[in-house]
Scaffold this motif. Structure first.
Motif, PDB file in Angstrom:
ATOM      1  N   GLN A   1     -19.072  -3.941 -13.219  1.00  0.00           N
ATOM      2  CA  GLN A   1     -18.222  -4.344 -12.099  1.00  0.00           C
ATOM      3  C   GLN A   1     -19.041  -4.469 -10.820  1.00  0.00           C
ATOM      4  N   GLN A   2     -20.032  -3.612 -10.643  1.00  0.00           N
ATOM      5  CA  GLN A   2     -20.889  -3.706  -9.458  1.00  0.00           C
ATOM      6  C   GLN A   2     -21.654  -5.029  -9.450  1.00  0.00           C
ATOM      7  N   TRP A   3     -22.168  -5.466 -10.598  1.00  0.00           N
ATOM      8  CA  TRP A   3     -22.881  -6.738 -10.670  1.00  0.00           C
ATOM      9  C   TRP A   3     -21.932  -7.900 -10.377  1.00  0.00           C
ATOM     10  N   PHE A   4     -20.703  -7.799 -10.875  1.00  0.00           N
ATOM     11  CA  PHE A   4     -19.721  -8.850 -10.609  1.00  0.00           C
ATOM     12  C   PHE A   4     -19.425  -8.950  -9.111  1.00  0.00           C
TER      13      PHE A   4
ATOM     14  N   GLY B   1     -22.418 -10.501  -7.279  1.00  0.00           N
ATOM     15  CA  GLY B   1     -22.455 -11.961  -7.470  1.00  0.00           C
ATOM     16  C   GLY B   1     -21.401 -12.664  -6.627  1.00  0.00           C
ATOM     17  N   GLY B   2     -20.205 -12.109  -6.545  1.00  0.00           N
ATOM     18  CA  GLY B   2     -19.153 -12.690  -5.715  1.00  0.00           C
ATOM     19  C   GLY B   2     -19.524 -12.681  -4.251  1.00  0.00           C
ATOM     20  N   ALA B   3     -20.142 -11.590  -3.796  1.00  0.00           N
ATOM     21  CA  ALA B   3     -20.562 -11.502  -2.396  1.00  0.00           C
ATOM     22  C   ALA B   3     -21.636 -12.539  -2.091  1.00  0.00           C
ATOM     23  N   VAL B   4     -22.577 -12.737  -2.987  1.00  0.00           N
ATOM     24  CA  VAL B   4     -23.627 -13.740  -2.794  1.00  0.00           C
ATOM     25  C   VAL B   4     -23.016 -15.140  -2.724  1.00  0.00           C
ATOM     26  N   ALA B   5     -22.053 -15.425  -3.609  1.00  0.00           N
ATOM     27  CA  ALA B   5     -21.390 -16.733  -3.599  1.00  0.00           C
ATOM     28  C   ALA B   5     -20.629 -16.948  -2.297  1.00  0.00           C
ATOM     29  N   LEU B   6     -19.951 -15.947  -1.796  1.00  0.00           N
ATOM     30  CA  LEU B   6     -19.207 -16.045  -0.540  1.00  0.00           C
ATOM     31  C   LEU B   6     -20.150 -16.277   0.634  1.00  0.00           C
ATOM     32  N   ILE B   7     -21.254 -15.565   0.664  1.00  0.00           N
ATOM     33  CA  ILE B   7     -22.241 -15.732   1.739  1.00  0.00           C
ATOM     34  C   ILE B   7     -22.826 -17.147   1.681  1.00  0.00           C
TER      35      ILE B   7
END
Length: 135
Positions: free
Chosen positions: A103-106, A109-115
């Motif tokens: 879940q931490q990796w997910f 990845g979501g935070a990187v996509a949002l940024i």
């Protein structure tokens, strides 16, 4: 038990026969049957005494084994309690984590996509241009 007594009686009889032959040659006045009977009685008494000693020693051994087992049992119980407490402490520390590793990796990845999306929006200047190739 019976076999042991019979073997002992056979050995005594053989020894008594050899002893009887020696005494007949030397001229001893003790009758053969009294000598053998006395030896048998003496050996039976020694056998009974040995059996009593064996029983006493086996009881001592059992009590010593029980004492040793009780101390070992108490030591093992203490170690078991210590390990159970250590397990509870370890599990308590793991349960305080909010997310599993997957879940931490997910989330990462979501935070990187949002940024990346925000950087793309801000890089375009905020206004929309008509694209030439769309006619």
């Amino acid at each position: 038990m019976r076999l042991r007594q019979l073997c002992l009686l056979a050995v005594v009889m053989i020894g008594a026969t050899a002893h009887a032959e020696e005494t007949s040659n030397t001229g001893s006045s003790t009758p053969l049957s009294l000598s053998v009977g006395a030896q048998i009685t003496e050996l039976q008494q020694r056998l009974k005494e040995s059996e009593r000693q064996r029983e006493a020693l086996s009881q001592q051994l059992q009590s010593a084994d029980a004492a040793r087992e009780s101390t070992q049992l108490s030591r093992l119980r203490q170690e078991n309690q210590r390990l159970a407490q250590q397990l509870k402490d370890t599990q308590g520390g793991v349960l305080t984590r909010w997310l599993t590793e997957q879940q931490q990796w997910f989330v990462t990845g979501g935070a990187v996509a949002l940024i990346a999306l925000l950087c793309g929006i801000f890089a375009s200047g905020g206004h929309r241009r008509r694209r030439q190739w769309l006619n």
